[in-house]
Design a protein around this motif. Structure first.
Motif, mmCIF file in Angstrom:
data_model
loop_
_atom_site.group_PDB
_atom_site.id
_atom_site.type_symbol
_atom_site.label_atom_id
_atom_site.label_comp_id
_atom_site.label_asym_id
_atom_site.label_seq_id
_atom_site.Cartn_x
_atom_site.Cartn_y
_atom_site.Cartn_z
ATOM 1 N N LEU A 21 0.984 -1.249 -0.004
ATOM 2 C CA LEU A 21 -0.102 -0.041 -0.147
ATOM 3 C C LEU A 21 0.738 1.146 0.018
ATOM 4 N N LEU A 22 1.825 1.294 0.755
ATOM 5 C CA LEU A 22 2.693 2.491 0.687
ATOM 6 C C LEU A 22 3.528 2.616 -0.530
ATOM 7 N N ARG A 23 3.969 1.752 -1.161
ATOM 8 C CA ARG A 23 4.490 1.833 -2.546
ATOM 9 C C ARG A 23 3.714 2.165 -3.428
ATOM 10 N N LEU A 24 2.425 1.926 -3.355
ATOM 11 C CA LEU A 24 1.484 2.510 -4.251
ATOM 12 C C LEU A 24 0.939 3.900 -3.781
ATOM 13 N N ALA A 25 1.115 4.387 -2.587
ATOM 14 C CA ALA A 25 0.640 5.578 -2.013
ATOM 15 C C ALA A 25 1.668 6.778 -2.233
ATOM 16 N N VAL A 26 2.698 6.388 -2.262
ATOM 17 C CA VAL A 26 3.811 7.355 -2.238
ATOM 18 C C VAL A 26 3.796 8.265 -3.821
ATOM 19 N N PRO A 27 3.833 7.196 -4.862
ATOM 20 C CA PRO A 27 3.642 7.982 -6.243
ATOM 21 C C PRO A 27 2.328 8.352 -6.402
ATOM 22 N N ALA A 28 1.244 8.237 -5.827
ATOM 23 C CA ALA A 28 0.027 8.723 -5.840
ATOM 24 C C ALA A 28 0.181 10.138 -5.250
ATOM 25 N N PHE A 29 0.591 10.283 -4.131
ATOM 26 C CA PHE A 29 0.390 11.624 -3.262
ATOM 27 C C PHE A 29 1.418 12.452 -3.924
ATOM 28 N N ALA A 30 2.735 12.033 -4.555
ATOM 29 C CA ALA A 30 3.629 12.877 -5.053
ATOM 30 C C ALA A 30 2.917 13.340 -6.576
ATOM 31 N N PHE A 31 2.299 12.445 -7.196
ATOM 32 C CA PHE A 31 1.583 12.884 -8.385
ATOM 33 C C PHE A 31 0.605 14.072 -8.114
ATOM 34 N N ALA A 32 -0.029 13.764 -7.006
ATOM 35 C CA ALA A 32 -1.279 14.663 -6.657
ATOM 36 C C ALA A 32 -0.653 15.975 -6.257
ATOM 37 N N ALA A 33 0.507 16.108 -5.510
ATOM 38 C CA ALA A 33 1.260 17.157 -5.083
ATOM 39 C C ALA A 33 1.358 18.060 -6.368
ATOM 40 N N VAL A 34 2.193 17.392 -7.388
ATOM 41 C CA VAL A 34 2.536 18.148 -8.584
ATOM 42 C C VAL A 34 1.106 18.811 -9.224
ATOM 43 N N LEU A 35 0.129 17.926 -9.398
ATOM 44 C CA LEU A 35 -1.061 18.396 -9.976
ATOM 45 C C LEU A 35 -1.528 19.683 -9.318
ATOM 46 N N GLY B 275 -2.415 25.393 -8.544
ATOM 47 C CA GLY B 275 -2.202 26.743 -7.645
ATOM 48 C C GLY B 275 -2.886 26.398 -6.250
ATOM 49 N N ASP B 276 -3.259 25.222 -6.035
ATOM 50 C CA ASP B 276 -3.886 25.100 -4.795
ATOM 51 C C ASP B 276 -2.933 24.466 -3.536
ATOM 52 N N VAL B 277 -2.672 25.573 -2.687
ATOM 53 C CA VAL B 277 -1.625 25.423 -1.845
ATOM 54 C C VAL B 277 -2.105 24.684 -0.599
ATOM 55 N N GLY B 278 -3.246 24.940 -0.239
ATOM 56 C CA GLY B 278 -3.888 24.130 0.849
ATOM 57 C C GLY B 278 -3.729 22.526 0.729
ATOM 58 N N ARG B 279 -4.177 22.069 -0.602
ATOM 59 C CA ARG B 279 -4.314 20.557 -0.911
ATOM 60 C C ARG B 279 -2.564 20.340 -1.150
ATOM 61 N N ILE B 280 -1.707 21.070 -1.425
ATOM 62 C CA ILE B 280 -0.412 20.576 -1.727
ATOM 63 C C ILE B 280 0.272 20.281 -0.180
ATOM 64 N N SER B 281 -0.142 21.097 0.672
ATOM 65 C CA SER B 281 0.372 20.891 2.305
ATOM 66 C C SER B 281 -0.051 19.537 2.551
ATOM 67 N N TRP B 282 -1.443 19.187 2.406
ATOM 68 C CA TRP B 282 -1.963 17.874 2.775
ATOM 69 C C TRP B 282 -0.932 16.837 1.929
ATOM 70 N N ASP B 283 -1.000 17.042 0.680
ATOM 71 C CA ASP B 283 -0.273 15.798 0.015
ATOM 72 C C ASP B 283 1.086 15.621 0.617
ATOM 73 N N LEU B 284 1.809 16.711 0.983
ATOM 74 C CA LEU B 284 3.061 16.545 1.619
ATOM 75 C C LEU B 284 3.227 16.130 2.874
ATOM 76 N N ALA B 285 2.113 16.341 3.598
ATOM 77 C CA ALA B 285 1.956 15.790 5.104
ATOM 78 C C ALA B 285 1.654 14.357 4.762
ATOM 79 N N TYR B 286 0.918 13.741 4.006
ATOM 80 C CA TYR B 286 0.670 12.348 3.575
ATOM 81 C C TYR B 286 1.915 11.573 3.106
ATOM 82 N N LEU B 287 2.626 12.182 2.226
ATOM 83 C CA LEU B 287 4.064 11.959 1.999
ATOM 84 C C LEU B 287 4.885 11.548 3.117
ATOM 85 N N THR B 288 5.041 12.544 3.947
ATOM 86 C CA THR B 288 5.835 12.454 5.296
ATOM 87 C C THR B 288 5.448 11.235 6.331
ATOM 88 N N ALA B 289 4.045 11.128 6.361
ATOM 89 C CA ALA B 289 3.583 10.009 6.857
ATOM 90 C C ALA B 289 3.935 8.818 6.438
#
Length: 87
Positions: free
Chosen positions: A37-51, A56-70
């Motif tokens: 699950l983590l191997r699938l989640a990391v690229p998904a959250f990284a791709f979501a952060a780039v999108l 220009g959605d800064v609020g969601r970038i911070s959540w994506d980075l928090a999920y990547l950190t977790a």
């Protein structure tokens, strides 16, 4: 002087190793599934952060980075258990 090493394990050791293997089999499966699950989640959250960055959605970038950190912390914990207990 050292004690002679027997070529085959004793009965109690064989039973203990068998019980240990039976007890850790479900744990091994759970850890394998979490790593998958983590191997699938990391690229998904990284791709979501780039999108979200390009949208220009800064609020969601911070959540994506928090999920990547977790996910990174969870990878570290799983690796610790894998190395420490040889599961």
């Amino acid at each position: 002087m050292t004690a002679p090493v027997s070529p085959e394990p004793g009965l109690f050791r064989a039973i203990g190793e068998s019980l240990y293997g039976a007890a850790t089999a479900p744990l091994r499966f759970v850890l394998w599934f979490l790593r998958l699950l983590l191997r699938l989640a990391v690229p998904a959250f990284a791709f979501a952060a780039v999108l979200h960055y390009f949208a220009g959605d800064v609020g969601r970038i911070s959540w994506d980075l928090a999920y990547l950190t977790a996910c990174g912390v969870a990878f570290g914990v799983l690796r610790f258990f894998h190395e420490r207990f040889r599961i």
